[in-house]
Design an enzyme around this catalytic site. Structure first.
Site, mmCIF file in Angstrom:
data_model
loop_
_atom_site.group_PDB
_atom_site.id
_atom_site.type_symbol
_atom_site.label_atom_id
_atom_site.label_comp_id
_atom_site.label_asym_id
_atom_site.label_seq_id
_atom_site.Cartn_x
_atom_site.Cartn_y
_atom_site.Cartn_z
ATOM 1 N N PHE A 36 7.849 47.773 31.318
ATOM 2 C CA PHE A 36 9.096 47.000 31.336
ATOM 3 C C PHE A 36 9.384 46.361 32.689
ATOM 4 O O PHE A 36 10.208 45.445 32.773
ATOM 5 C CB PHE A 36 10.276 47.893 30.919
ATOM 6 C CG PHE A 36 10.880 48.715 32.012
ATOM 7 C CD1 PHE A 36 12.067 48.323 32.624
ATOM 8 C CD2 PHE A 36 10.268 49.887 32.443
ATOM 9 C CE1 PHE A 36 12.631 49.084 33.637
ATOM 10 C CE2 PHE A 36 10.826 50.655 33.454
ATOM 11 C CZ PHE A 36 12.012 50.251 34.057
ATOM 12 N N GLY A 76 7.230 44.641 34.555
ATOM 13 C CA GLY A 76 6.495 43.398 34.734
ATOM 14 C C GLY A 76 7.282 42.202 34.225
ATOM 15 O O GLY A 76 8.327 42.341 33.581
ATOM 16 N N THR A 82 -0.715 43.023 25.623
ATOM 17 C CA THR A 82 -1.746 43.258 26.634
ATOM 18 C C THR A 82 -3.102 42.884 26.050
ATOM 19 O O THR A 82 -3.403 43.227 24.909
ATOM 20 C CB THR A 82 -1.752 44.735 27.058
ATOM 21 O OG1 THR A 82 -0.415 45.139 27.361
ATOM 22 C CG2 THR A 82 -2.633 44.955 28.263
ATOM 23 N N THR A 83 -3.929 42.184 26.818
ATOM 24 C CA THR A 83 -5.241 41.767 26.329
ATOM 25 C C THR A 83 -6.327 42.669 26.907
ATOM 26 O O THR A 83 -6.060 43.580 27.674
ATOM 27 C CB THR A 83 -5.506 40.297 26.694
ATOM 28 O OG1 THR A 83 -5.330 40.119 28.110
ATOM 29 C CG2 THR A 83 -4.541 39.381 25.959
ATOM 30 N N ALA A 99 -1.600 40.827 19.757
ATOM 31 C CA ALA A 99 -1.585 39.366 19.780
ATOM 32 C C ALA A 99 -2.065 38.848 21.133
ATOM 33 O O ALA A 99 -1.444 39.149 22.158
ATOM 34 C CB ALA A 99 -0.180 38.842 19.502
ATOM 35 N N PRO A 100 -3.151 38.086 21.162
ATOM 36 C CA PRO A 100 -3.586 37.481 22.421
ATOM 37 C C PRO A 100 -2.532 36.549 23.007
ATOM 38 O O PRO A 100 -2.486 36.346 24.212
ATOM 39 C CB PRO A 100 -4.845 36.706 22.019
ATOM 40 C CG PRO A 100 -5.320 37.359 20.762
ATOM 41 C CD PRO A 100 -4.079 37.809 20.054
ATOM 42 N N HIS A 110 -4.392 30.221 33.963
ATOM 43 C CA HIS A 110 -3.340 31.222 34.064
ATOM 44 C C HIS A 110 -2.964 31.466 35.521
ATOM 45 O O HIS A 110 -3.678 31.062 36.440
ATOM 46 C CB HIS A 110 -3.781 32.538 33.426
ATOM 47 C CG HIS A 110 -3.722 32.533 31.934
ATOM 48 N ND1 HIS A 110 -4.701 31.942 31.157
ATOM 49 C CD2 HIS A 110 -2.803 33.039 31.061
ATOM 50 C CE1 HIS A 110 -4.383 32.091 29.876
ATOM 51 N NE2 HIS A 110 -3.245 32.744 29.794
ATOM 52 N N HIS A 111 -1.861 32.170 35.698
ATOM 53 C CA HIS A 111 -1.409 32.589 37.026
ATOM 54 C C HIS A 111 -2.463 33.478 37.690
ATOM 55 O O HIS A 111 -3.298 34.089 37.017
ATOM 56 C CB HIS A 111 -0.089 33.350 36.913
ATOM 57 C CG HIS A 111 -0.160 34.532 35.991
ATOM 58 N ND1 HIS A 111 -0.528 35.789 36.413
ATOM 59 C CD2 HIS A 111 0.060 34.641 34.655
ATOM 60 C CE1 HIS A 111 -0.515 36.624 35.395
ATOM 61 N NE2 HIS A 111 -0.166 35.964 34.303
ATOM 62 N N LYS A 160 -3.322 37.419 36.807
ATOM 63 C CA LYS A 160 -3.938 37.856 35.550
ATOM 64 C C LYS A 160 -5.253 38.565 35.849
ATOM 65 O O LYS A 160 -6.081 38.063 36.608
ATOM 66 C CB LYS A 160 -4.170 36.661 34.623
ATOM 67 C CG LYS A 160 -4.699 37.051 33.243
ATOM 68 C CD LYS A 160 -4.687 35.868 32.291
ATOM 69 C CE LYS A 160 -5.290 36.229 30.943
ATOM 70 N NZ LYS A 160 -4.559 37.325 30.268
ATOM 71 N N THR A 183 -6.479 34.689 24.522
ATOM 72 C CA THR A 183 -6.274 33.498 23.692
ATOM 73 C C THR A 183 -7.552 32.682 23.593
ATOM 74 O O THR A 183 -7.916 32.202 22.512
ATOM 75 C CB THR A 183 -5.139 32.631 24.278
ATOM 76 O OG1 THR A 183 -3.956 33.419 24.390
ATOM 77 C CG2 THR A 183 -4.865 31.429 23.395
#
Length: 255
Positions: A10, A12, A90-91, A115-116, A145-146, A149, A156
């Site tokens: 929570f 993040g 989370t991936t 979910a990606p 991405h930032h 990551k 995705t």
């Protein structure tokens, strides 16, 4: 009756966005939050847990996970073991881990979602790319991405490539005799498709799928400029998994 929600990770940016979404929805009730590095015992009058083991037997319906790839699998399995339907953003899951969690969710008679990407536009991008790949087998993916990551390529991008591979003619993209003058210059190889990962400060989550054919090109792009773009999908996931009896991989299965 409100759906009782636990949010892991929570502290993040995604976790904070999810907390605000749950707190502002009258149909949802945030009953606990989890973060191993939080020093306080409460956050906005909500109990804070540092160790997920302390949540065993806790009364809740859904476990929302925005942690790290290193602990996401263990967290998801813990949620299922304790009767919480997981909604995981989370991936980094392997295909074997996803298959195992699906089987375990059926045994537990619990719904769940990994979910990606929770942005509805990103889900549509994946569907559009799958349609295009039937006719444009020459394709490359660029995901941006930032710079915080931790995994590359993004979930995705991998999910997009997996969906396209199901319908695309399997060919090796690029010249048969091409040579990388710098290792990795052509990106990661997924079934002959190339995936390129960009990490820069200032970015959130973006993806291009670029198709080429003789004399023409087609580019599909989705941009998430703010993490609020993911919250519609997270909200949908929370409300749908409590009705289901099996974990699914991909938000499209709940639309």
């Amino acid at each position: 009756m409100s759906i009782r929600v636990i949010i892991a990770g929570f502290k993040g940016k995604m976790g904070q966005a999810a907390c605000q979404m749950v707190l502002t929805d009258p149909d949802l009730d945030l009953v606990a939050v989890l973060d191993p590095f939080e020093s306080e015992s409460e956050w906005q009058d909500i109990p804070v847990f540092k160790d997920k083991a302390d949540l065993a037997g806790f009364e809740a319906d859904v476990w929302v996970d925005f942690t790290t790839p290193a602990v996401a699998y263990e967290n998801t399995r813990f949620a299922l073991e304790n009767g919480f339907a997981p909604v995981v953003g989370t991936t980094g899951f392997t295909s074997e881990e996803i298959a195992e969690l699906k089987e375990f969710s059926r045994a537990q008679d619990l719904g769940g979602l990994i979910a990606p990407n929770f942005a509805l536009g990103a889900v549509l991008l994946m569907q559009f790319a799958t349609q295009a790949a039937k006719y444009f087998p020459n394709v490359e993916i660029i995901e941006l991405h930032h710079d915080k990551k931790k995994d590359a390529p993004s979930g995705t991008a991998i999910k997009t490539a997996e969906l396209m591979a199901e319908v695309r003619e399997s060919i090796q993209q690029g010249a048969a005799d091409e040579e990388e003058l710098i290792a990795g210059a052509r990106g990661a190889d997924f079934d002959g498709m190339r995936i390129h990962s960009v990490r820069l400060p200032g970015l959130v989550a973006h993806q291009e799928v670029i198709f080429g054919n003789q004399g023409e090109g087609l580019t599909l792009r989705h941009d998430s400029y703010d993490r609020i773009s993911f919250m519609t999908g997270v909200n949908l996931g929370i409300k749908e998994v409590v009705k289901r009896h099996e974990l699914v991989y991909g938000l499209e299965h709940l639309l």
